[in-house]
Design an enzyme around this catalytic site. Structure first.
Site, PDB file in Angstrom:
ATOM      1  N   MET A   1     -38.286  14.477  15.067  1.00 41.13           N
ATOM      2  CA  MET A   1     -38.821  14.164  16.405  1.00 41.13           C
ATOM      3  C   MET A   1     -37.692  13.495  17.175  1.00 41.13           C
ATOM      4  O   MET A   1     -37.709  12.279  17.437  1.00 41.13           O
ATOM      5  CB  MET A   1     -40.039  13.236  16.254  1.00 41.13           C
ATOM      6  CG  MET A   1     -41.255  13.975  15.738  1.00 41.13           C
ATOM      7  SD  MET A   1     -42.563  12.869  15.149  1.00 41.13           S
ATOM      8  CE  MET A   1     -42.016  12.632  13.454  1.00 41.13           C
TER       9      MET A   1
ATOM     10  N   MET B   1     -48.561  20.130  15.811  1.00 39.62           N
ATOM     11  CA  MET B   1     -48.954  18.722  15.959  1.00 39.62           C
ATOM     12  C   MET B   1     -50.413  18.646  16.389  1.00 39.62           C
ATOM     13  O   MET B   1     -50.806  19.249  17.387  1.00 39.62           O
ATOM     14  CB  MET B   1     -48.097  18.019  17.023  1.00 39.62           C
ATOM     15  CG  MET B   1     -46.654  17.753  16.655  1.00 39.62           C
ATOM     16  SD  MET B   1     -46.373  16.912  15.085  1.00 39.62           S
ATOM     17  CE  MET B   1     -47.299  15.385  15.290  1.00 39.62           C
TER      18      MET B   1
ATOM     19  N   SER C   1     -47.083  11.947   4.311  1.00 42.82           N
ATOM     20  CA  SER C   1     -46.025  11.408   5.162  1.00 42.82           C
ATOM     21  C   SER C   1     -45.719   9.975   4.747  1.00 42.82           C
ATOM     22  O   SER C   1     -46.588   9.099   4.836  1.00 42.82           O
ATOM     23  CB  SER C   1     -46.463  11.422   6.626  1.00 42.82           C
ATOM     24  OG  SER C   1     -45.564  10.629   7.379  1.00 42.82           O
TER      25      SER C   1
ATOM     26  N   ASP D   1     -50.132  18.495  11.366  1.00 41.16           N
ATOM     27  CA  ASP D   1     -49.630  17.123  11.248  1.00 41.16           C
ATOM     28  C   ASP D   1     -50.322  16.208  12.255  1.00 41.16           C
ATOM     29  O   ASP D   1     -50.148  16.362  13.464  1.00 41.16           O
ATOM     30  CB  ASP D   1     -48.117  17.139  11.503  1.00 41.16           C
ATOM     31  CG  ASP D   1     -47.457  15.808  11.217  1.00 41.16           C
ATOM     32  OD1 ASP D   1     -48.138  14.870  10.792  1.00 41.16           O
ATOM     33  OD2 ASP D   1     -46.224  15.727  11.427  1.00 41.16           O
TER      34      ASP D   1
ATOM     35  N   HIS E   1     -43.281  14.486   3.181  1.00 45.77           N
ATOM     36  CA  HIS E   1     -43.065  14.651   4.621  1.00 45.77           C
ATOM     37  C   HIS E   1     -42.301  13.436   5.147  1.00 45.77           C
ATOM     38  O   HIS E   1     -42.711  12.295   4.940  1.00 45.77           O
ATOM     39  CB  HIS E   1     -44.418  14.811   5.324  1.00 45.77           C
ATOM     40  CG  HIS E   1     -44.313  15.177   6.767  1.00 45.77           C
ATOM     41  ND1 HIS E   1     -44.010  16.471   7.182  1.00 45.77           N
ATOM     42  CD2 HIS E   1     -44.468  14.445   7.896  1.00 45.77           C
ATOM     43  CE1 HIS E   1     -44.002  16.501   8.511  1.00 45.77           C
ATOM     44  NE2 HIS E   1     -44.262  15.281   8.965  1.00 45.77           N
TER      45      HIS E   1
ATOM     46  N   GLY F   1     -48.359   7.123  13.223  1.00 48.56           N
ATOM     47  CA  GLY F   1     -49.385   7.532  12.276  1.00 48.56           C
ATOM     48  C   GLY F   1     -50.726   6.959  12.689  1.00 48.56           C
ATOM     49  O   GLY F   1     -50.820   6.159  13.627  1.00 48.56           O
TER      50      GLY F   1
ATOM     51  N   ASP G   1     -40.733  11.728   8.434  1.00 45.72           N
ATOM     52  CA  ASP G   1     -40.827  11.725   9.897  1.00 45.72           C
ATOM     53  C   ASP G   1     -39.659  10.992  10.548  1.00 45.72           C
ATOM     54  O   ASP G   1     -39.594   9.754  10.508  1.00 45.72           O
ATOM     55  CB  ASP G   1     -42.137  11.042  10.319  1.00 45.72           C
ATOM     56  CG  ASP G   1     -43.341  11.938  10.101  1.00 45.72           C
ATOM     57  OD1 ASP G   1     -43.312  13.082  10.587  1.00 45.72           O
ATOM     58  OD2 ASP G   1     -44.307  11.496   9.450  1.00 45.72           O
TER      59      ASP G   1
ATOM     60  N   HIS H   1     -39.201  16.286   9.360  1.00 43.02           N
ATOM     61  CA  HIS H   1     -39.775  16.584  10.677  1.00 43.02           C
ATOM     62  C   HIS H   1     -38.967  15.813  11.706  1.00 43.02           C
ATOM     63  O   HIS H   1     -39.093  14.594  11.823  1.00 43.02           O
ATOM     64  CB  HIS H   1     -41.269  16.160  10.660  1.00 43.02           C
ATOM     65  CG  HIS H   1     -41.951  16.239  11.988  1.00 43.02           C
ATOM     66  ND1 HIS H   1     -43.191  15.675  12.209  1.00 43.02           N
ATOM     67  CD2 HIS H   1     -41.601  16.825  13.156  1.00 43.02           C
ATOM     68  CE1 HIS H   1     -43.566  15.900  13.455  1.00 43.02           C
ATOM     69  NE2 HIS H   1     -42.616  16.582  14.060  1.00 43.02           N
TER      70      HIS H   1
ATOM     71  N   MET I   1     -37.763   9.765  13.809  1.00 44.29           N
ATOM     72  CA  MET I   1     -38.002   9.474  15.235  1.00 44.29           C
ATOM     73  C   MET I   1     -36.802   8.733  15.802  1.00 44.29           C
ATOM     74  O   MET I   1     -36.278   7.816  15.156  1.00 44.29           O
ATOM     75  CB  MET I   1     -39.254   8.617  15.389  1.00 44.29           C
ATOM     76  CG  MET I   1     -40.490   9.218  14.742  1.00 44.29           C
ATOM     77  SD  MET I   1     -41.953   8.242  15.106  1.00 44.29           S
ATOM     78  CE  MET I   1     -43.141   9.010  13.978  1.00 44.29           C
TER      79      MET I   1
HETATM   80  C1  DX5 Z   1     -46.697  11.545  13.738  1.00 43.10           C
HETATM   81  C2  DX5 Z   1     -46.078  12.064  12.466  1.00 43.10           C
HETATM   82  C3  DX5 Z   1     -47.048  12.307  11.385  1.00 43.10           C
HETATM   83  C4  DX5 Z   1     -47.796  11.094  10.931  1.00 43.10           C
HETATM   84  C5  DX5 Z   1     -49.150  11.514  10.465  1.00 43.10           C
HETATM   85  O1  DX5 Z   1     -45.749  11.488  14.729  1.00 43.10           O
HETATM   86  O2  DX5 Z   1     -45.386  13.270  12.693  1.00 43.10           O
HETATM   87  O3  DX5 Z   1     -46.444  12.954  10.281  1.00 43.10           O
HETATM   88  O4  DX5 Z   1     -47.181  10.403   9.898  1.00 43.10           O
HETATM   89  O5  DX5 Z   1     -49.877  10.372  10.181  1.00 43.10           O
HETATM   90  P1  DX5 Z   1     -51.451  10.423  10.010  1.00 43.10           P
HETATM   91  O6  DX5 Z   1     -51.742  11.367   8.888  1.00 43.10           O
HETATM   92  O7  DX5 Z   1     -51.784   9.004   9.717  1.00 43.10           O
HETATM   93  O8  DX5 Z   1     -52.031  10.908  11.318  1.00 43.10           O
HETATM   94 ZN    ZN Z   2     -44.660  14.555  10.919  1.00 43.33          ZN
END
Ligand code: DX5
Ligand code: ZN
Length: 216
Positions: free
Chosen positions: A67, A137, A7, A175, A32, A144, A34, A65, A36
């Site tokens: 969100m 999830m 990610s 994830d 990946h 992260g 992310d 992804h 948001m």
């Molecule tokens: C969280 C994200 C993840 C995140 C994972 O909302 O969807 O993809 O980047 O990060 P790590 O691997 O550090 O938990």
């Molecule tokens: Zn993610």
């Protein structure tokens, strides 16, 4: 073969192109991405223009992804920005989850749904024949570097059994909090794709870390 999807949420945002370009040399399978929106989750990251900006820096598939609320609004913009895979949350408020999968497929992309930690697998079982993947999830989405929620393993196992019982071909992507300690349990439970942000980008040797996460 287990796929690893680093990610870029954990990459240096001031040098995203460079970070993305390194991933294939490190042995990663997917990028990946992310997204948001500050509404569905309490954080804001990036959108289609950033996806478009990193696209020329890698030949790996970009795994978006979402969100966000109203994920349906973002399918065409991300397709046009070069996305290959799009997943969206069953909790996003989208009323027509199935038709959203159809729209993603009609544009030639892979599609799937995402389940938050508290969401039972029943929320996606009628969508399985139309999912290329289900993203499970293993932390609450938004940030992260959080700790893996162990109950996720039970959900992965249940979903894998359901997929096998119906003889379907659906990847299970995990994830959040994936690291060398949690990866093996995810794979044993039935996961086929592991997302890893901090584990990869904060590793002294990211290439060795990606290899370690495959647990081969
Ligand atoms: C969280 C994200 C993840 C995140 C994972 O909302 O969807 O993809 O980047 O990060 P790590 O691997 O550090 O938990
Ligand atoms: Zn993610």
């Amino acid at each position: 073969m287990i796929k690893i999807a680093p990610s870029i949420l954990s990459a240096d945002f001031a040098n995203l192109g460079e970070a993305t370009a390194k991933l294939s040399g490190w042995g990663a399978d997917w990028v990946h991405f992310d997204v948001m929106d500050g509404n569905f989750v309490p954080n804001i990251t990036f959108g289609p223009p950033t996806c478009k900006a990193i696209r020329p820096h890698t030949e790996l598939p970009i795994d978006v992804h979402l969100m966000v609320e109203h994920p349906g609004d973002w399918i065409i913009p991300f397709h046009d920005a070069g996305a290959d895979i799009i997943t969206f949350h069953v909790e996003s408020g989208e009323h027509h989850l199935h038709s959203l999968l159809q729209r993603i497929h009609a544009l030639g992309m892979k599609g799937g749904v995402v389940l938050n930690p508290a969401t039972p697998i029943e929320s996606c079982i009628h969508l399985l024949p139309d999912c290329d993947l289900v993203l499970m999830m293993s932390v609450n989405p938004g940030f992260g570097g959080q700790k893996f929620i162990p109950e996720t393993l039970h959900k992965i196992h249940q979903l894998r059994q359901e997929i096998e019982r119906r003889n379907l071909s659906v990847d299970i992507e995990v994830d959040g909090g994936v690291n060398p300690e949690t990866a093996k349990a995810c794979i044993d439970a039935g996961a086929t794709i592991l997302v890893a942000g901090s584990a990869v980008f904060h590793a002294p040797d990211p290439k060795a870390m990606i290899q370690m996460l495959r647990c081969e």
